[in-house]
Design an enzyme around this catalytic site. Structure first.
Site, PDB file in Angstrom:
ATOM      1  N   GLU A   1     -31.566   7.024  38.099  1.00 54.56           N
ATOM      2  CA  GLU A   1     -30.491   6.710  37.169  1.00 54.56           C
ATOM      3  C   GLU A   1     -31.142   6.718  35.801  1.00 54.56           C
ATOM      4  O   GLU A   1     -31.948   5.847  35.488  1.00 54.56           O
ATOM      5  CB  GLU A   1     -29.894   5.346  37.542  1.00 54.56           C
ATOM      6  CG  GLU A   1     -28.513   5.169  37.006  1.00 54.56           C
ATOM      7  CD  GLU A   1     -28.525   4.462  35.691  1.00 54.56           C
ATOM      8  OE1 GLU A   1     -28.533   5.170  34.648  1.00 54.56           O
ATOM      9  OE2 GLU A   1     -28.558   3.236  35.687  1.00 54.56           O
TER      10      GLU A   1
ATOM     11  N   LYS B   1     -40.574  -3.536  41.152  1.00 52.52           N
ATOM     12  CA  LYS B   1     -41.337  -3.734  39.920  1.00 52.52           C
ATOM     13  C   LYS B   1     -40.374  -3.918  38.750  1.00 52.52           C
ATOM     14  O   LYS B   1     -39.665  -3.000  38.368  1.00 52.52           O
ATOM     15  CB  LYS B   1     -42.212  -2.517  39.611  1.00 52.52           C
ATOM     16  CG  LYS B   1     -43.138  -2.784  38.423  1.00 52.52           C
ATOM     17  CD  LYS B   1     -43.720  -1.517  37.848  1.00 52.52           C
ATOM     18  CE  LYS B   1     -43.078  -1.111  36.553  1.00 52.52           C
ATOM     19  NZ  LYS B   1     -43.072  -2.135  35.506  1.00 52.52           N
TER      20      LYS B   1
ATOM     21  N   CYS C   1     -27.729   2.542  29.067  1.00 54.30           N
ATOM     22  CA  CYS C   1     -27.874   3.962  29.413  1.00 54.30           C
ATOM     23  C   CYS C   1     -26.566   4.709  29.260  1.00 54.30           C
ATOM     24  O   CYS C   1     -26.551   5.876  28.927  1.00 54.30           O
ATOM     25  CB  CYS C   1     -28.424   4.108  30.820  1.00 54.30           C
ATOM     26  SG  CYS C   1     -27.543   3.115  32.017  1.00 54.30           S
TER      27      CYS C   1
HETATM   28  P1  NAD Z   1     -39.263   3.759  31.138  1.00 57.44           P
HETATM   29  O1  NAD Z   1     -38.559   4.849  31.836  1.00 57.44           O
HETATM   30  O2  NAD Z   1     -40.567   4.042  30.516  1.00 57.44           O
HETATM   31  O3  NAD Z   1     -39.482   2.534  32.123  1.00 57.44           O
HETATM   32  C1  NAD Z   1     -38.583   2.134  33.130  1.00 57.44           C
HETATM   33  C2  NAD Z   1     -39.377   1.494  34.259  1.00 57.44           C
HETATM   34  O4  NAD Z   1     -40.250   2.463  34.833  1.00 57.44           O
HETATM   35  C3  NAD Z   1     -40.268   0.358  33.826  1.00 57.44           C
HETATM   36  O5  NAD Z   1     -40.307  -0.608  34.851  1.00 57.44           O
HETATM   37  C4  NAD Z   1     -41.614   1.013  33.685  1.00 57.44           C
HETATM   38  O6  NAD Z   1     -42.666   0.130  33.845  1.00 57.44           O
HETATM   39  C5  NAD Z   1     -41.595   2.014  34.801  1.00 57.44           C
HETATM   40  N1  NAD Z   1     -42.437   3.199  34.604  1.00 57.44           N
HETATM   41  C6  NAD Z   1     -42.762   3.794  33.429  1.00 57.44           C
HETATM   42  N2  NAD Z   1     -43.536   4.864  33.647  1.00 57.44           N
HETATM   43  C7  NAD Z   1     -43.694   4.968  34.977  1.00 57.44           C
HETATM   44  C8  NAD Z   1     -44.365   5.886  35.825  1.00 57.44           C
HETATM   45  N3  NAD Z   1     -45.021   6.923  35.336  1.00 57.44           N
HETATM   46  N4  NAD Z   1     -44.315   5.701  37.150  1.00 57.44           N
HETATM   47  C9  NAD Z   1     -43.622   4.676  37.665  1.00 57.44           C
HETATM   48  N5  NAD Z   1     -42.962   3.776  36.925  1.00 57.44           N
HETATM   49  C10 NAD Z   1     -42.998   3.914  35.596  1.00 57.44           C
HETATM   50  O7  NAD Z   1     -38.274   3.173  30.078  1.00 57.44           O
HETATM   51  P2  NAD Z   1     -38.619   2.156  28.911  1.00 57.44           P
HETATM   52  O8  NAD Z   1     -39.988   2.317  28.361  1.00 57.44           O
HETATM   53  O9  NAD Z   1     -38.281   0.850  29.440  1.00 57.44           O
HETATM   54  O10 NAD Z   1     -37.611   2.661  27.834  1.00 57.44           O
HETATM   55  C11 NAD Z   1     -37.838   3.903  27.184  1.00 57.44           C
HETATM   56  C12 NAD Z   1     -36.578   4.694  27.097  1.00 57.44           C
HETATM   57  O11 NAD Z   1     -35.995   4.847  28.404  1.00 57.44           O
HETATM   58  C13 NAD Z   1     -35.471   4.048  26.299  1.00 57.44           C
HETATM   59  O12 NAD Z   1     -35.616   4.267  24.944  1.00 57.44           O
HETATM   60  C14 NAD Z   1     -34.259   4.701  26.878  1.00 57.44           C
HETATM   61  O13 NAD Z   1     -34.044   5.936  26.290  1.00 57.44           O
HETATM   62  C15 NAD Z   1     -34.593   4.893  28.318  1.00 57.44           C
HETATM   63  N6  NAD Z   1     -34.032   3.849  29.203  1.00 57.44           N
HETATM   64  C16 NAD Z   1     -32.990   4.151  29.984  1.00 57.44           C
HETATM   65  C17 NAD Z   1     -32.450   3.176  30.806  1.00 57.44           C
HETATM   66  C18 NAD Z   1     -31.319   3.422  31.702  1.00 57.44           C
HETATM   67  O14 NAD Z   1     -30.702   2.481  32.165  1.00 57.44           O
HETATM   68  N7  NAD Z   1     -31.000   4.638  32.027  1.00 57.44           N
HETATM   69  C19 NAD Z   1     -32.965   1.893  30.789  1.00 57.44           C
HETATM   70  C20 NAD Z   1     -34.049   1.609  29.970  1.00 57.44           C
HETATM   71  C21 NAD Z   1     -34.567   2.604  29.195  1.00 57.44           C
END
Ligand code: NAD
Ligand code: MN
Length: 806
Positions: free
Chosen positions: A266, A191, A300
């Protein structure tokens, strides 16, 4: 602008990359369907989501919004494909991965432009970094597919893997997930993030082009609540690999608890960028640009905390402001920009909110004088000084181009400040004194440490976190183990241990009369011997003041052990922490102590044999075999103590990456009920051999073999607090350990329900867990009962990047 003007200002003009081929590609295909079984299918909902170009705020493409039924179809396709894909020879899978890498290179420009359009990041970065690294990842893992049979002998693929990725490096995160999964013979349902699906869809087209067998890779786009959660909860998914925020990671840990799904996370970070006063400040300034303004700070492992040695603070801040004033911001397709757009208006608002909070808390904000483009989502490079480490901007991941600066005086202070965070993803250390840098690197709790460089990535060098930055590694050989399990875990196994035969052939005739239950001599009351708890090298009474009876096979009380409680566990964890000096000692010393333990246990062999017979109603032969296997096990880990070493990677740069095996820290160890001596030592020995300190809960039914080891520990020069033993009600005690924030990892060998509770309770500090899910191991078996699986659980890999050359 006239030539004369350019000559006057010496400004770069815009150098736009054409969007036309990418826009034509989109126009020819949208609305985009889901990619299942190598076919494009319409989502059952009939709904589509809009992807925007963050640099303009305008709509870019319509992408399918999948629902639970679509996830079911995709998982079923992946399940069906698994048999054939996992059955292919490694060479065949290597050919496919190689074909993917080649195809990525052929479509490199289109992929780079699509990525920039969809995410807002600069074309310079997608062209020079994201896409080349994607190709490199598939090449590298083609190699592992080829070598799997020889290099991962005894391992098998997991099955269907659910992969969930974020928007910050859309195609690169896809590559980090899909390449190792396919190399190891798994099939995938992936996804993409809601904002950035386009390169994953182009990738799907590449799967068709190379003729990947249908169902091996399925791409399901849509919203987190519809697609992500369905994937996480799907009963036919064997593993979830996730990159994203710590909060979502934690919810996934809870949702998969007890399901038997393997999990790698991660997550976020607040990585330190440490500058010592002898560092080359001009290089440092360029390093800071790459650390926090690369990808608009949406990284990240971004170096978001600048830690400066006090005496150079003024000079560095001054240089940094000059550089910030010259950074160029603009449309992602302009080749001359340094900083592009923030991925979405929501993310932009979040950055604005956190910055406002920083100002309100009294930190000093500085931004360059130039204005951001008026359209689209842009945020200027931002520097905070006068920050205290308690400020929210110093603790919370902002995920934007915002840097907070703080100072330190000594290397010790720098390390303490660096580790003052819940996270542990990465760190940069800048100094011209390589001795200092290499001394500091191992002291920082982070998965990657970059010396005089930053944000370096390569497929050969694993990437992943400590603490709340998650667990598991991506890349390197260590990353492969996230996608396999030992073959015996599903195959039926039988004991192959030679010690059984030794025992059968050479069983000593112990005289039954020579040892009695409790030192009981007929007619006189026994001399009481209640095993206390063992904490901080001392035998201590349980806090509760209660003892619990231990029964023999006839239901007769054969002894008592202390009834440990929450307070005892807390004391034991404290003692284990106080003993962390254990890891600073030499591996040679740890080996010597393990040999010494074997020697001291051997000298009391008869006593241990008798105790096992009493507790478990086993035959003398069996008990003798268990003691012999225990001695052998101590020898094995004495041997491994100085041999489970790291490796040196040679990524494509001038320099080396030192991949070091570091101890987890404090491990909670919950022993199996069976094999009360062998099971106990099989877990204690690898943990302490690798430099961990531990809190052990022995077999609940038969704890006396473990408590009998107190004297062995005391006479073997084992430092106080390295092994702490708390007896009592196992699942209650293990829950306290799982919830404890100062426990870094938890091993649990017990019931299915107990495993679930451990995984749930561990989500607090995201400690790494290793649970048995009720599956018994044959502790005599050399494959199941000892070896690298144990050593890997006792360690985590830190990659230290050391470039060289002037
Ligand atoms: P997120 O964790 O909400 O989303 C990451 C992925 O997980 C997306 O594909 C999302 O659709 C999916 N997802 C979200 N909730 C889920 C759930 N309950 N069950 C399964 N999948 C789910 O991150 P975001 O909204 O893209 O960004 C928000 C914050 O996350 C950022 O501000 C940052 O702090 C952090 N982030 C970290 C990384 C990293 O590489 N570690 C990358 C992007 C964002
Ligand atoms: Mn987009």
């Amino acid at each position: 602008m006239s030539v004369m003007d350019i000559f006057e200002t010496m400004e770069y003009g815009p150098a736009p990359e054409s969007a036309s081929p990418a826009l034509a590609w989109i126009a020819g295909r949208q609305p985009f369907g889901l990619f299942i079984n190598n076919q494009w299918v319409t989502p059952t909902s009939g709904q589509y989501i809009e992807s925007i170009n963050p640099a303009t705020g305008k709509a870019l493409a319509q992408v399918a919004a999948a629902g639970g039924a679509d996830v079911d179809t995709a998982v079923a396709a992946a399940r069906k494909a698994f048999v054939g894909w996992s059955g292919l020879a490694g060479h065949a899978r290597a050919r496919y991965l190689y074909a993917i890498a080649r195809q990525i290179q052929k479509h490199a420009r289109l992929l780079a432009v699509l990525e920039s359009l969809d995410n807002g990041k600069s074309i310079r970065e997608t062209r020079d970094l994201d896409i080349p690294l994607v190709a490199r990842h598939f090449y590298y893992h083609a190699g592992w597919a080829q070598l799997m049979a020889s290099e991962l002998d005894g391992y098998q693929p997991l099955g269907v893997v659910g992969q969930i990725i974020p928007w910050n490096f859309p195609l690169l995160m896809l590559a980090w997930k899909i390449a190792p999964a396919l190399a190891m013979g798994n099939t995938v349902v992936l996804k993409p993030a809601r904002y950035t699906s386009l390169t994953a869809l182009k990738f799907a087209e590449i799967m068709q082009e190379i003729g990947l067998p249908p169902g091996v890779v399925n791409i399901v786009t849509g919203e987190a609540a519809q697609v992500g959660e369905a994937l996480v909860r799907h009963p036919d998914v064997n593993k979830i690999a996730f990159t994203g925020s710590t909060d979502v990671g934690r919810s996934i840990r809870r949702a998969t608890a007890g399901s038997g799904k393997k999990l790698s996370l991660e997550l976020g970070g607040k990585s330190p960028f440490i500058v010592f006063d002898d560092a080359d400040l001009d290089s440092v300034v360029e390093g800071v640009v790459d650390a926090i303004w690369f990808n608009q700070g949406q990284v990240c492992c971004a170096g978001s905390r600048l830690l400066i040695q006090e005496n150079i603070e003024q000079a560095l801040i001054q240089k940094l402001r000059v550089r910030m004033e010259k950074l160029r911001m603009g449309d992602s397709l302009d080749k001359a920009i340094d900083i592009g757009a923030i991925v979405s208006p929501t993310q932009l608002q979040e950055i604005q909110r956190l910055v406002a909070q920083g100002v309100a808390e009294g930190a000093q904000l500085w931004q360059p004088s130039w204005a951001c483009p008026a359209e689209g989502s842009f945020y200027p490079p931002t520097l905070f000084t006068n920050v205290s480490s308690a400020n929210s901007i110093a603790q919370v991941e902002i995920f934007g181009p915002v840097l907070v600066a703080m100072t330190f005086r000594t290397p010790e202070e720098a390390v303490a400040l660096a580790n003052n965070t819940r996270y542990g993803l990465a760190a940069s250390v800048w100094s011209d004194n390589i001795n200092l840098a290499l001394d500091v690197a191992p002291k920082i709790k982070a998965g990657s440490v970059w010396i005089n460089c930053t944000n370096m990535f390569d497929a050969s060098s694993g990437f992943g976190g400590y603490r709340e930055s998650g667990f598991g590694r991506e890349g390197g050989k260590e990353g492969l183990y996230e996608y396999v399990r030992p073959t015996w875990k599903t195959a039926t196994s039988h004991s192959t241990s030679a010690v059984i035969h030794i025992a059968e052939n050479h069983v000593q005739q112990l005289s039954q009369e020579s040892v009695s239950d409790n030192g009981n001599v007929s007619g006189l009351p026994a001399i009481d011997r209640t095993a206390k708890l063992f904490i901080g090298g001392k035998q201590v009474r349980p806090d509760s003041g209660y003892s619990r009876d231990i029964y023999d096979e006839h239901g007769k009380v054969m002894g008592q052990v202390g009834e440990g409680n929450r307070k005892d566990i807390r004391n034991a964890v404290e003692a284990a922490h106080a003993a962390r000096g254990w890891s600073a000692g030499t591996a040679h010393n740890r080996a010597q102590i393990l040999y010494y333990m074997a020697e001291n246990l051997a000298s009391r062999e008869d006593e241990f044999v008798h105790r096992l017979m009493k507790q478990t109603n086993c035959t003398q032969t069996d008990a003798f075999a268990e003691v012999q296997a225990t001695l052998s096990r101590l020898f094995s880990y004495a041997a491994w103590a100085d041999k489970f070493e790291g490796v040196i990677h040679r990524p494509p740069m001038r320099g080396v990456v030192l991949a070091m095996h570091e101890p987890m820290g404090v491990i909670g160890v919950i022993c199996p009920d069976v094999r009360p001596l062998l099971g106990f030592v099989s877990l204690v020995a690898p943990a302490i051999a690798m430099g961990n300190t531990i809190v052990v809960v022995p077999s609940q039914q038969a704890p006396l073999s473990a408590t009998d080891c107190y004297q062995v520990f005391e006479t073997s020069d084992l430092s106080a607090g390295v092994v702490n033993i708390v007896t009592g009600e196992r699942d209650g005690l293990s829950r306290v350990l799982a919830e404890h924030n100062d426990v870094d990892a938890l091993w649990y060998f017990g019931s299915v329900e107990g495993s679930k509770q451990i995984e749930l309770a561990s989500a607090g500090n995201m400690k790494r867990t290793w649970v048995s899910n009720g599956q018994e191991r044959d502790w005599f078996n050399m494959v199941q009962g000892e070896g690298k699986e144990f050593l890997r659980e006792a360690t985590q890999v830190k990659n230290i990047w050391v470039p060289y050359g002037e």
